[in-house]
Design a protein around this motif. Structure first.
Motif, short mmCIF file in Angstrom:
data_model
loop_
_atom_site.label_atom_id
_atom_site.label_comp_id
_atom_site.label_asym_id
_atom_site.label_seq_id
_atom_site.Cartn_x
_atom_site.Cartn_y
_atom_site.Cartn_z
N MET A 199 -49.32 -80.26 36.37
CA MET A 199 -48.19 -80.15 35.44
C MET A 199 -47.92 -78.69 35.11
O MET A 199 -46.77 -78.27 34.97
N VAL A 200 -48.99 -77.92 34.99
CA VAL A 200 -48.83 -76.48 34.75
C VAL A 200 -48.07 -75.83 35.92
O VAL A 200 -47.16 -75.02 35.72
N ASP A 201 -48.40 -76.25 37.13
CA ASP A 201 -47.69 -75.72 38.30
C ASP A 201 -46.22 -76.10 38.27
O ASP A 201 -45.37 -75.37 38.78
N ALA A 202 -45.91 -77.25 37.69
CA ALA A 202 -44.53 -77.71 37.69
C ALA A 202 -43.69 -77.10 36.58
O ALA A 202 -42.52 -76.76 36.78
N VAL A 203 -44.25 -76.94 35.39
CA VAL A 203 -43.41 -76.50 34.26
C VAL A 203 -43.66 -75.04 33.87
O VAL A 203 -42.97 -74.52 33.00
N HIS A 204 -44.64 -74.38 34.47
CA HIS A 204 -44.92 -72.96 34.21
C HIS A 204 -44.94 -72.62 32.72
O HIS A 204 -44.15 -71.80 32.25
N PRO A 205 -45.84 -73.24 31.97
CA PRO A 205 -45.89 -72.96 30.54
C PRO A 205 -46.44 -71.56 30.26
O PRO A 205 -47.20 -71.02 31.07
N ARG A 206 -46.07 -70.99 29.11
CA ARG A 206 -46.67 -69.71 28.74
C ARG A 206 -48.06 -69.92 28.13
O ARG A 206 -48.87 -69.00 28.08
N ALA A 207 -48.32 -71.14 27.67
CA ALA A 207 -49.66 -71.48 27.15
C ALA A 207 -49.80 -72.99 27.09
O ALA A 207 -48.81 -73.72 27.05
N VAL A 208 -51.05 -73.43 27.11
CA VAL A 208 -51.37 -74.83 26.90
C VAL A 208 -52.07 -74.96 25.54
O VAL A 208 -52.90 -74.11 25.19
#
Lengths: 307, 307, 307, 307
Positions: free
Chosen positions: B161-170
């Motif tokens: 999911m991180v790869d898909a939405v490119h968040p600045r932080a989790v």
């Protein structure tokens, strides 16, 4: 060309009466008290006529399911397992079961509840390689949630999981909307065409198809609501009698569109006992999925491992 | 070197008594009835001493939370919003809130319930670009479920999911286990070190850290259980009095390990009213997250939009 | 005289070792994989020894129940039906099933959940008098709730219902507390002595007995928690080895009393999967009750009508 | 004489248009954003006209409630507390709050959920007599369950509790059915006429009135469903336009009766988000009840004690 709103291909076909439909073939049979109807949409002409993509649509119906008879659920689960196994592509890689819908909205919770009952095994293979010998398949599952709760399109979420686990197929489970009250909570539709945008109980399902995901997508659902417009139509048709004209028909179409665009559009029509029916339906679907994917397990094994 | 089992850094530090600890600095203050404790693990020496990685650990405590006082929850939520905003990295991209744990196991449901209360906005930005002007951030959220239910490692699911939405932080939210009964259901720990393997209520959490995900990971949790070994230790220490020897201490360590390896290991120790406490805690965490990420919204706005 | 805290008479008896106990007779046998233990407290001497009133206490145990095997639940349900039928007094009037406990506190919800699965028939007799011919009994049920939620003593509420419906017997269902981890969620105790004050998961159960209600009271329960003091004791006994002295024993008793009087007293020790176990146990008890009261119905009938 | 099906007296009155109705007086005003409508049925002529017994019917409406605005719920709760206090009879003895309906059927769970939020105090008076000085009243509560689950008529169960606790009044809370979509989940009706047979979401409510119970009965409800026939009527009226004739009207009445007698009769029409709306409504009603019965407590006290 008249199209009724329903997620069941057999209802779309049935609305056109008993005659032959171009590009569509319908067959039906009974298996141990379960009525099976297979609609095959053969080409674009048929697809346009029924408002559904080319492919197979198999519906299993059994009155007892609605009366909450556990034997009826078992009978449907067994047949569903067989049909599902028939449609599942061969190949390497796990099967990914995706439970669509919102767990917090009772009639939309079918997908997440089915995932709860699915026997997942993918994570056991590294430790227990002999599982393959027992005719079990690697299975994984996810309940992605709905856009309003996650801020992420379902398609986006499933797509990224497909990229990560490389399944040989996706089985997408969803609550459907039907035309006939008698099929709510009881009929199961299985199709090899995936999930179409705009179907289901939630308004804005995104498409989950071989095109959008890159792997074959089987879709499995049970109607949990009927369209509110159904009631208006039923009332009108009963009132107008047999001699409904084409103009009246179009007027009614427009009318129900207006109704649904207003405050009535937020309403759903559902059986009083939907809380219990959606759990029954999820158990039935999970039983069918577990049988199809783990043919080497006895019913008892599956029941025990499901819990 | 004595280490007690707890997911709270402040309890790990406290077990060593009041003196200075090498590589660890502890400070505390009161803000409007909320006790704030900040533990800074400065280097590997400190990390080894406390059994936790280098980083900041902020704990907010307020007695009223356990007594189910809504004012106390609000007070903690406000401070949590401030601390969280302070630790959140600047940058582009949405924040991804990840609710860990199993929704079907009451004390482990904190993460999924917090996601339910999180105000997600990422999907609105394409339609409503002016949201940025209102000092709201793009937020998305997921409750990945646990390995036994999905067959997919949590890390694998979050990573994709991180790869898909490119968040600045989790922001990862999890139920914790604590040492002190008084902190169950009431203390909030916020850390910039992410989730460590083996922590939490479920036995086998996988690591969610900057190393494993590639983006900064803040972790947020509330203890919902205490370790069963705590009771044995408390009883023993009370029995032995002040003059517990090092040998007795080691004997007890070994003993509790044995207890937990047996059937007692499946047991959790939890407040009788945990069903209600976990909902309160989730609301409190969601309120803090919503304040940190949407500073332009009033409390009222947030409450209304959360619902 | 040493008494351990447990709601199970078989554990009270077992704590005294293998020898003969004055006023108590214990027998046990196996029936199709289910271990049955019958404790008969014959007189006041036995009652004082075990801390429980004179009467029969039958415990059914089957390992598979804890492993969530549906076959094991069925086996216990069948035997429970037989034992219950044996203890039920003949006579006119319905049987009143009372589900004690708080539905909102997971391990305390056994009683209310069992009522949900009980096949009630009393209201059908006026319309369908032929039911009597089918060897069904008139059954009614209530889940009175707990004092903190209703402001009414359970005894008061049940008593007034007994006055209204004149049952020939009451079956009271309650969550129990046990001594042994292995019996939590799996052992069923049936007794003809009713419910004693202070037992169960909630702290302050009122007595429901033939004395307080005026009709015979059978009590049925499954341990869903263990006493926190158990852990301390187990740890201590393991530490002290075989040579525990009487003084140490008394010291430990006092110690655990102190622990429970403090904040630890609010804590419960319960299996991680208690949410699922309490539902299984309720289904198992309801199946036993339904079999005992409706011997003319097949299993299938009962299952169908229960839903 | 045309009667529409609705549990709201204001809708019954409104169906007759704007003119004066014999034996009925209607007044309305706005209080801080809440629309209050009071229908007074003065005599048997009015009762026959509206199909409801002689008495007061007060409806509170606020759009924000349906949009899930907590401020709107608070505003309605405050006004409801005032109106309820005005209608409550003076006297000795506790007030008994009765939550009607089936907790397991989402839209029918309003009563039981309201009981969960009611601050019960009756059991505290023996220990804490000074409560009286704080302007709190003795309150007790019960959720009797429905006939199909208990085998006991609700009336029978409430009656026996009234005989036991001698309340000065009963407040009965129930899910209602309305005519207008816009009132579902948002309008509150308070009446001094009790519960009428056949109203509510469950089909066969028994009467709870001063006649049947021997003490004054206030009834409090929120519509959670609309009658399915409403949709047919709305569609038809929209289709027929203004010039609907009396014959058409009667034909439609007959038609919808037929629809409801068939399989459509098991269906309910409810908002998609009913799971959340019923919880909001229960909180709002409990807040109003708590304010009316404990005027000496601040909002904060009530909130804290409710939890």
């Amino acid at each position: 060309m008249r199209q009724i709103r329903t997620d069941l291909a057999m209802e779309s076909a049935g609305a056109h009466g008993a005659g032959e439909l171009p590009g569509v073939s319908v067959s039906g049979w009974d298996a141990g008290g379960v009525q099976i109807t297979e609609v095959l949409i053969e080409n674009e002409e048929g697809a346009k006529l029924l408002g559904k993509p080319v492919g197979h649509y198999i519906t299993l119906e059994c009155d007892g399911v609605r009366q909450r008879d556990p034997d009826a659920r078992t009978a449907v689960g067994v047949l569903l397992g067989e049909e599902l196994a028939r449609l599942l592509p061969e190949g390497k890689g796990p099967v990914l079961v995706v439970g669509l819908g919102n767990r917090m909205v009772t009639p939309d919770a079918l997908g997440p509840l089915t995932v709860d009952g699915t026997l997942v095994t993918r994570h056991l293979y590294s430790e227990l390689p002999h599982l393959t010998d027992r005719r079990m398949s690697p299975v994984c599952a996810m309940a992605p949630g709905v856009l309003g709760v996650t801020g992420i399109e379902t398609k986006e979420m499933v797509r990224s999981m497909v990229d990560a686990v490389h399944p040989r197929a996706v089985i997408a489970v969803d609550s459907l909307a039907a035309r006939s009250v008698s099929r709510v909570g009881s009929a199961v539709q299985l199709t090899d065409t995936g999930i179409q945008p705009g179907s289901g109980v939630g308004n804005h399902r995104s498409a989950l198809t071989k095109d959008s995901l890159g792997v074959p997508v089987l879709a499995l659902g049970v109607p949990m609501v009927i369209y509110a417009a159904t009631i208006a139509r039923d009332a009108f048709e009963q009132l107008a009698g047999e001699d409904e004209t084409m103009e009246q028909d179009q007027a009614l179409d427009q009318l129900t569109d207006e109704l649904l665009a207003g405050s009535m559009g937020e309403m759903i029509v559902t059986p009083r006992e939907v809380d219990a029916l959606v759990e029954d339906a999820a158990n039935m679907l999970a039983a069918g999925i577990n049988r199809a994917l783990h043919p080497g397990l006895s019913d008892q094994d599956i029941l025990t491992m499901m819990n």
